[in-house]
Design a protein around this motif. Structure first.
Motif, PDB file in Angstrom:
ATOM      1  N   GLY A 164       0.675  -1.120  -0.042  1.00 17.03           N
ATOM      2  CA  GLY A 164       0.096  -0.130  -0.140  1.00 17.03           C
ATOM      3  C   GLY A 164       0.970   1.287   0.213  1.00 17.03           C
ATOM      4  N   TRP A 165       1.912   1.222   0.773  1.00 18.10           N
ATOM      5  CA  TRP A 165       2.766   2.325   0.882  1.00 18.10           C
ATOM      6  C   TRP A 165       3.499   2.628  -0.374  1.00 18.10           C
ATOM      7  CZ3 TRP A 165       3.414   6.623   2.942  1.00 18.10           C
ATOM      8  CH2 TRP A 165       4.671   7.339   2.638  1.00 18.10           C
ATOM      9  N   VAL A 175      -3.190   0.423   2.794  1.00 15.06           N
ATOM     10  CA  VAL A 175      -2.560   0.736   4.177  1.00 15.06           C
ATOM     11  C   VAL A 175      -3.437   0.899   5.345  1.00 15.06           C
ATOM     12  CG1 VAL A 175      -1.597   2.954   5.328  1.00 15.06           C
ATOM     13  CG2 VAL A 175      -0.692   2.233   3.053  1.00 15.06           C
ATOM     14  N   LEU A 176      -4.743   1.034   5.111  1.00 17.52           N
ATOM     15  CA  LEU A 176      -5.893   1.463   6.052  1.00 17.52           C
ATOM     16  C   LEU A 176      -6.471  -0.260   6.398  1.00 17.52           C
ATOM     17  CD1 LEU A 176      -7.637   4.660   5.103  1.00 17.52           C
ATOM     18  CD2 LEU A 176      -5.918   4.091   6.965  1.00 17.52           C
ATOM     19  N   LEU A 233       0.958   4.408  -2.632  1.00 16.32           N
ATOM     20  CA  LEU A 233       0.588   5.722  -1.916  1.00 16.32           C
ATOM     21  C   LEU A 233       1.849   6.700  -2.235  1.00 16.32           C
ATOM     22  CD1 LEU A 233      -1.470   7.124  -0.581  1.00 16.32           C
ATOM     23  CD2 LEU A 233      -0.722   6.421   1.407  1.00 16.32           C
ATOM     24  N   ALA A 260      -3.750   6.358  -5.668  1.00 16.35           N
ATOM     25  CA  ALA A 260      -4.340   6.834  -4.329  1.00 16.35           C
ATOM     26  C   ALA A 260      -5.307   5.992  -3.570  1.00 16.35           C
ATOM     27  CB  ALA A 260      -4.827   8.248  -4.508  1.00 16.35           C
ATOM     28  N   LEU A 285      -4.329   3.804  -0.194  1.00 19.13           N
ATOM     29  CA  LEU A 285      -5.096   4.145   0.879  1.00 19.13           C
ATOM     30  C   LEU A 285      -5.969   3.018   1.401  1.00 19.13           C
ATOM     31  CD1 LEU A 285      -6.336   7.811   0.424  1.00 19.13           C
ATOM     32  CD2 LEU A 285      -4.795   6.977   2.319  1.00 19.13           C
TER      33      LEU A 285
END
Length: 176
Positions: free
Chosen positions: A35-36, A107-108, A39, A100, A104
């Motif tokens: 995810g990073w 990551v979340l 992002l 994006a 996101l």
């Protein structure tokens, strides 16, 4: 005689925490890390922080986040198709929204399945744009990341170290 269908019963308890296996944490770290990557690509292309995108070519300064990569594919097998898409506003917006959104979500730990599907599609398109590969007949980091994304979706990786444990997520399958 009535026939019955034996189905496993799933009980979801919001009150007590589930036992997590060590592999759940490995998948969670893979989810957050991947995810990073998405992002960070969004942030660097948007603001031009100088890692992969210089400030002068940042999206907020009028640069196109797709031009650099897609213009370089002209000589590749599918280069005509992909280089024709380079710099088009709708392609830029779709690409950046994908970076994006996937970043996101991973990551979340929310919408992990949808993010895995969208991220896999993006990665496979980037892989196809680079064909033929120069260092391997078919395998590169895009394929490896896509395989990991499929694993994340299948493992339900949003439930460990993420918001996938929220009651609304547990009740709403597409948010998992």
């Amino acid at each position: 005689m009535a026939a019955t269908i034996n189905r496993p019963v799933t009980h979801i308890s919001v009150d007590k925490a589930e036992h997590k296996n060590p592999v759940d944490y490995v998948w969670a770290l893979a989810r957050i890390s991947l995810g990073w990557i998405f992002l960070w690509a969004f942030l660097d292309k948007t603001f031009g922080w100088g890692f992969a995108t210089p400030a002068a070519k940042a999206w907020i300064n009028g640069g196109s986040p797709t031009t650099g990569f897609l213009k370089g594919t002209g000589e590749n097998a599918l280069g005509g198709l992909f280089s024709a898409l380079a710099g088009q506003a709708w392609v830029d917006w779709m690409f950046m929204a994908g970076l994006a959104g996937v970043g996101l979500a991973l990551v979340l730990g929310l919408g992990t399945r949808i993010a895995a599907g969208a991220g896999t599609a993006m990665l496979l398109l980037m892989w196809a744009a680079e064909l033929p590969l120069t260092t391997n007949p078919f395998m590169d980091d895009h394929i490896v990341y896509a395989i990991v994304l499929v694993g994340l979706a299948l493992a339900g990786a949003g439930g460990t170290l993420g918001l996938g444990t929220l009651p609304v997520v547990r009740r709403t399958p597409w948010l998992r």
